[in-house]
Design a protein around this motif. Structure first.
Motif, short mmCIF file in Angstrom:
data_model
loop_
_atom_site.label_atom_id
_atom_site.label_comp_id
_atom_site.label_asym_id
_atom_site.label_seq_id
_atom_site.Cartn_x
_atom_site.Cartn_y
_atom_site.Cartn_z
N THR A 15 0.83 -1.20 0.00
CA THR A 15 0.00 0.00 0.00
C THR A 15 0.87 1.26 0.00
O THR A 15 0.59 2.20 -0.75
CB THR A 15 -0.95 -0.01 1.22
OG1 THR A 15 -1.81 -1.14 1.12
CG2 THR A 15 -1.77 1.27 1.29
N VAL A 16 1.90 1.27 0.81
CA VAL A 16 2.81 2.43 0.84
C VAL A 16 3.44 2.64 -0.54
O VAL A 16 3.48 3.77 -1.04
CB VAL A 16 3.90 2.25 1.93
CG1 VAL A 16 4.99 3.30 1.79
CG2 VAL A 16 3.28 2.29 3.31
N ASN A 17 3.88 1.56 -1.17
CA ASN A 17 4.48 1.67 -2.50
C ASN A 17 3.47 2.18 -3.53
O ASN A 17 3.79 3.02 -4.36
CB ASN A 17 5.09 0.34 -2.94
CG ASN A 17 6.32 -0.03 -2.13
OD1 ASN A 17 7.00 0.84 -1.59
ND2 ASN A 17 6.60 -1.31 -2.03
N PHE A 18 2.25 1.67 -3.46
CA PHE A 18 1.19 2.12 -4.36
C PHE A 18 0.92 3.61 -4.15
O PHE A 18 0.83 4.38 -5.11
CB PHE A 18 -0.08 1.30 -4.12
CG PHE A 18 -1.27 1.78 -4.90
CD1 PHE A 18 -1.43 1.44 -6.23
CD2 PHE A 18 -2.24 2.57 -4.31
CE1 PHE A 18 -2.51 1.88 -6.96
CE2 PHE A 18 -3.33 3.03 -5.02
CZ PHE A 18 -3.47 2.68 -6.37
N TYR A 19 0.80 4.01 -2.91
CA TYR A 19 0.54 5.41 -2.54
C TYR A 19 1.64 6.31 -3.09
O TYR A 19 1.38 7.34 -3.73
CB TYR A 19 0.45 5.48 -1.00
CG TYR A 19 0.21 6.83 -0.41
CD1 TYR A 19 -1.09 7.36 -0.36
CD2 TYR A 19 1.24 7.58 0.14
CE1 TYR A 19 -1.33 8.60 0.21
CE2 TYR A 19 1.01 8.82 0.71
CZ TYR A 19 -0.28 9.31 0.75
OH TYR A 19 -0.52 10.55 1.31
N ARG A 20 2.87 5.92 -2.88
CA ARG A 20 4.01 6.72 -3.38
C ARG A 20 4.03 6.78 -4.90
O ARG A 20 4.34 7.82 -5.49
CB ARG A 20 5.33 6.14 -2.86
CG ARG A 20 5.56 6.42 -1.40
CD ARG A 20 6.87 5.84 -0.94
NE ARG A 20 7.14 6.26 0.42
CZ ARG A 20 7.90 5.60 1.26
NH1 ARG A 20 8.49 4.46 0.88
NH2 ARG A 20 8.10 6.04 2.48
N GLU A 21 3.72 5.67 -5.54
CA GLU A 21 3.71 5.63 -7.00
C GLU A 21 2.62 6.54 -7.56
O GLU A 21 2.87 7.34 -8.47
CB GLU A 21 3.48 4.18 -7.48
CG GLU A 21 3.45 4.02 -8.97
CD GLU A 21 3.17 2.58 -9.37
OE1 GLU A 21 2.37 2.39 -10.29
OE2 GLU A 21 3.75 1.66 -8.75
N ILE A 22 1.44 6.45 -7.02
CA ILE A 22 0.31 7.27 -7.50
C ILE A 22 0.58 8.75 -7.28
O ILE A 22 0.28 9.58 -8.14
CB ILE A 22 -1.01 6.86 -6.79
CG1 ILE A 22 -1.42 5.45 -7.20
CG2 ILE A 22 -2.13 7.85 -7.07
CD1 ILE A 22 -1.76 5.28 -8.66
N LEU A 23 1.14 9.09 -6.14
CA LEU A 23 1.40 10.49 -5.80
C LEU A 23 2.76 10.97 -6.30
O LEU A 23 3.12 12.12 -6.06
CB LEU A 23 1.26 10.72 -4.31
CG LEU A 23 -0.13 10.47 -3.75
CD1 LEU A 23 -0.15 10.69 -2.25
CD2 LEU A 23 -1.16 11.35 -4.43
N LYS A 24 3.51 10.06 -6.92
CA LYS A 24 4.85 10.39 -7.44
C LYS A 24 5.75 10.95 -6.35
O LYS A 24 6.39 11.99 -6.53
CB LYS A 24 4.74 11.33 -8.64
CG LYS A 24 3.98 10.69 -9.79
CD LYS A 24 3.82 11.62 -10.96
CE LYS A 24 3.07 11.06 -12.12
NZ LYS A 24 2.21 9.97 -12.02
N LEU A 25 5.76 10.26 -5.21
CA LEU A 25 6.60 10.68 -4.07
C LEU A 25 7.96 10.01 -4.12
O LEU A 25 8.12 8.92 -4.53
CB LEU A 25 5.91 10.33 -2.74
CG LEU A 25 4.56 11.00 -2.52
CD1 LEU A 25 3.95 10.46 -1.24
CD2 LEU A 25 4.71 12.48 -2.44
#
Length: 174
Positions: A164-174
């Motif tokens: 989930t953290v990886n998905f969140y970062r990918e979507i938000l381009k963090l």
């Protein structure tokens, strides 16, 4: 929270002692005024949490807004994975709750209109998270986003939380 003012008072004292900004709760309707008064007295907001239809009076954003009306210490803590269980689109729900969201539970679900279904890792279910994050950005949301899994995995939920953290970062381009 509990069923008596003393239960709520104990919980607010505890929250206040630890500097908690808000508690996530589902106060009974007959206690809204008391809980709001205690929240003001202790300087702790109450983020109303939704569960699904038939399990919670807060299942619909309209019921959350009804509770917030006249209760200045109340806000919302939408659990995105619970809305589809009741047939609601989470994006529509957070649009309705604009300006009232204190915190949020980040969760995904595999299908709509099934209250018995378990959650799935964020990004693998039916929720349109890019649209959710765009809407939160539009609202200038500054609250907490909590990753949550109701499904119990063996030996623990750490791998799906990392996913989930990886998905969140990918979507938000963090």
């Amino acid at each position: 929270g509990g069923k008596t003012v003393d239960n709520w008072k104990r919980d607010f004292e505890f929250a206040n002692r630890f500097g908690v900004k808000y508690v996530t709760a589902e106060p009974p309707k007959n206690m809204w005024n008391s809980v709001d008064s205690l929240a003001k007295a202790y300087g702790v907001k109450v983020a109303l949490h939704n569960h699904w239809k038939g399990n919670s009076i807060y299942w619909h954003p309209d019921s959350v807004l009804a509770a917030i009306a006249g209760h200045s210490s109340f806000g919302a803590c939408p659990d995105l994975g619970h809305y589809p269980k009741s047939g609601l689109n989470p994006l529509d729900a957070i649009k309705k709750l604009e300006g009232k969201i204190i915190g949020m539970h980040l969760k995904d679900i595999a299908e709509y209109n099934n209250t018995k279904i378990q959650d799935v890792p964020v990004g693998t279910g039916v929720i349109d998270f890019p649209a959710i994050f765009d809407e939160l950005k539009r609202q200038d949301f500054k609250g907490n986003i909590n990753i949550e899994r109701d499904t119990k995995e063996k030996p623990n939920n750490l791998s799906s939380v990392k996913q989930t953290v990886n998905f969140y970062r990918e979507i938000l381009k963090l």
